[in-house]
Design a protein around this motif. Structure first.
Motif, mmCIF file in Angstrom:
data_model
loop_
_atom_site.group_PDB
_atom_site.id
_atom_site.type_symbol
_atom_site.label_atom_id
_atom_site.label_comp_id
_atom_site.label_asym_id
_atom_site.label_seq_id
_atom_site.Cartn_x
_atom_site.Cartn_y
_atom_site.Cartn_z
ATOM 1 N N GLU A 31 98.539 0.684 -22.420
ATOM 2 C CA GLU A 31 99.847 1.339 -22.407
ATOM 3 C C GLU A 31 100.299 1.724 -23.810
ATOM 4 O O GLU A 31 101.035 2.682 -23.984
ATOM 5 C CB GLU A 31 100.905 0.448 -21.749
ATOM 6 C CG GLU A 31 100.819 0.399 -20.256
ATOM 7 C CD GLU A 31 102.019 -0.288 -19.635
ATOM 8 O OE1 GLU A 31 102.781 -0.974 -20.332
ATOM 9 O OE2 GLU A 31 102.201 -0.120 -18.418
ATOM 10 N N GLN A 32 99.875 0.988 -24.815
ATOM 11 C CA GLN A 32 100.300 1.242 -26.189
ATOM 12 C C GLN A 32 99.396 2.218 -26.938
ATOM 13 O O GLN A 32 99.700 2.585 -28.076
ATOM 14 C CB GLN A 32 100.374 -0.079 -26.977
ATOM 15 C CG GLN A 32 101.422 -1.044 -26.477
ATOM 16 C CD GLN A 32 101.013 -1.780 -25.210
ATOM 17 O OE1 GLN A 32 99.839 -2.050 -24.993
ATOM 18 N NE2 GLN A 32 101.978 -2.080 -24.357
ATOM 19 N N SER A 33 98.322 2.641 -26.324
ATOM 20 C CA SER A 33 97.365 3.523 -27.005
ATOM 21 C C SER A 33 98.002 4.824 -27.450
ATOM 22 O O SER A 33 98.692 5.495 -26.690
ATOM 23 C CB SER A 33 96.184 3.853 -26.080
ATOM 24 O OG SER A 33 95.428 2.713 -25.796
ATOM 25 N N ASN A 34 97.755 5.176 -28.714
ATOM 26 C CA ASN A 34 98.174 6.452 -29.282
ATOM 27 C C ASN A 34 96.919 7.323 -29.317
ATOM 28 O O ASN A 34 95.973 7.018 -30.044
ATOM 29 C CB ASN A 34 98.742 6.248 -30.684
ATOM 30 C CG ASN A 34 99.225 7.521 -31.324
ATOM 31 O OD1 ASN A 34 98.546 8.545 -31.283
ATOM 32 N ND2 ASN A 34 100.384 7.475 -31.938
ATOM 33 N N PHE A 35 96.918 8.392 -28.549
ATOM 34 C CA PHE A 35 95.701 9.191 -28.394
ATOM 35 C C PHE A 35 95.258 9.856 -29.687
ATOM 36 O O PHE A 35 94.063 9.992 -29.932
ATOM 37 C CB PHE A 35 95.887 10.226 -27.279
ATOM 38 C CG PHE A 35 96.053 9.585 -25.940
ATOM 39 C CD1 PHE A 35 94.951 9.152 -25.229
ATOM 40 C CD2 PHE A 35 97.308 9.362 -25.412
ATOM 41 C CE1 PHE A 35 95.096 8.513 -24.005
ATOM 42 C CE2 PHE A 35 97.471 8.735 -24.192
ATOM 43 C CZ PHE A 35 96.362 8.304 -23.487
ATOM 44 N N ILE A 36 96.201 10.237 -30.511
ATOM 45 C CA ILE A 36 95.859 10.916 -31.761
ATOM 46 C C ILE A 36 95.387 9.907 -32.807
ATOM 47 O O ILE A 36 94.323 10.072 -33.403
ATOM 48 C CB ILE A 36 97.052 11.748 -32.263
ATOM 49 C CG1 ILE A 36 97.366 12.845 -31.241
ATOM 50 C CG2 ILE A 36 96.762 12.347 -33.636
ATOM 51 C CD1 ILE A 36 98.693 13.529 -31.434
ATOM 52 N N GLU A 37 96.147 8.845 -33.009
ATOM 53 C CA GLU A 37 95.802 7.866 -34.038
ATOM 54 C C GLU A 37 94.670 6.932 -33.619
ATOM 55 O O GLU A 37 93.780 6.634 -34.414
ATOM 56 C CB GLU A 37 97.036 7.048 -34.422
ATOM 57 C CG GLU A 37 98.085 7.863 -35.136
ATOM 58 C CD GLU A 37 99.320 7.053 -35.494
ATOM 59 O OE1 GLU A 37 99.300 5.818 -35.367
ATOM 60 O OE2 GLU A 37 100.314 7.684 -35.900
#
Length: 89
Positions: A31-37
């Motif tokens: 849920e916390q995943s940042n797709f860009i970073e």
């Protein structure tokens, strides 16, 4: 409801693996995943990823109006998908 969110995350993860052509990403989306970073998707990947999301979840993304902050967490992306899904409405 929580099981549905897990399903969304699983399907999003599968799409991410396909777009990045990187099977090692399997199971990495939370849920916390940042797709860009976190996953390093660039502008071309984003377009491919969004087109795959449209197809997978039967939604239409208006790229001119899309808030790319929705890619700063998988939770936000799931909320976006659910709010634009015909079947969830």
């Amino acid at each position: 409801m929580e099981a549905q969110k897990v399903n969304y995350l699983s399907e999003i993860n599968e799409l991410l693996c396909n777009v990045k052509n990187d099977p090692s990403l399997a199971g990495q989306v939370t849920e916390q995943s940042n797709f860009i970073e976190d996953f390093g998707i660039d502008s071309l990947d984003i377009v491919d990823f969004m087109l795959e999301l449209e197809s997978q979840f039967d939604i239409e993304v208006d790229f001119d109006a899309f808030d790319f902050d929705n890619l700063t967490s998988a939770k936000r992306l799931v909320e976006y998908i659910r709010s634009h899904s015909v079947t969830e409405a």
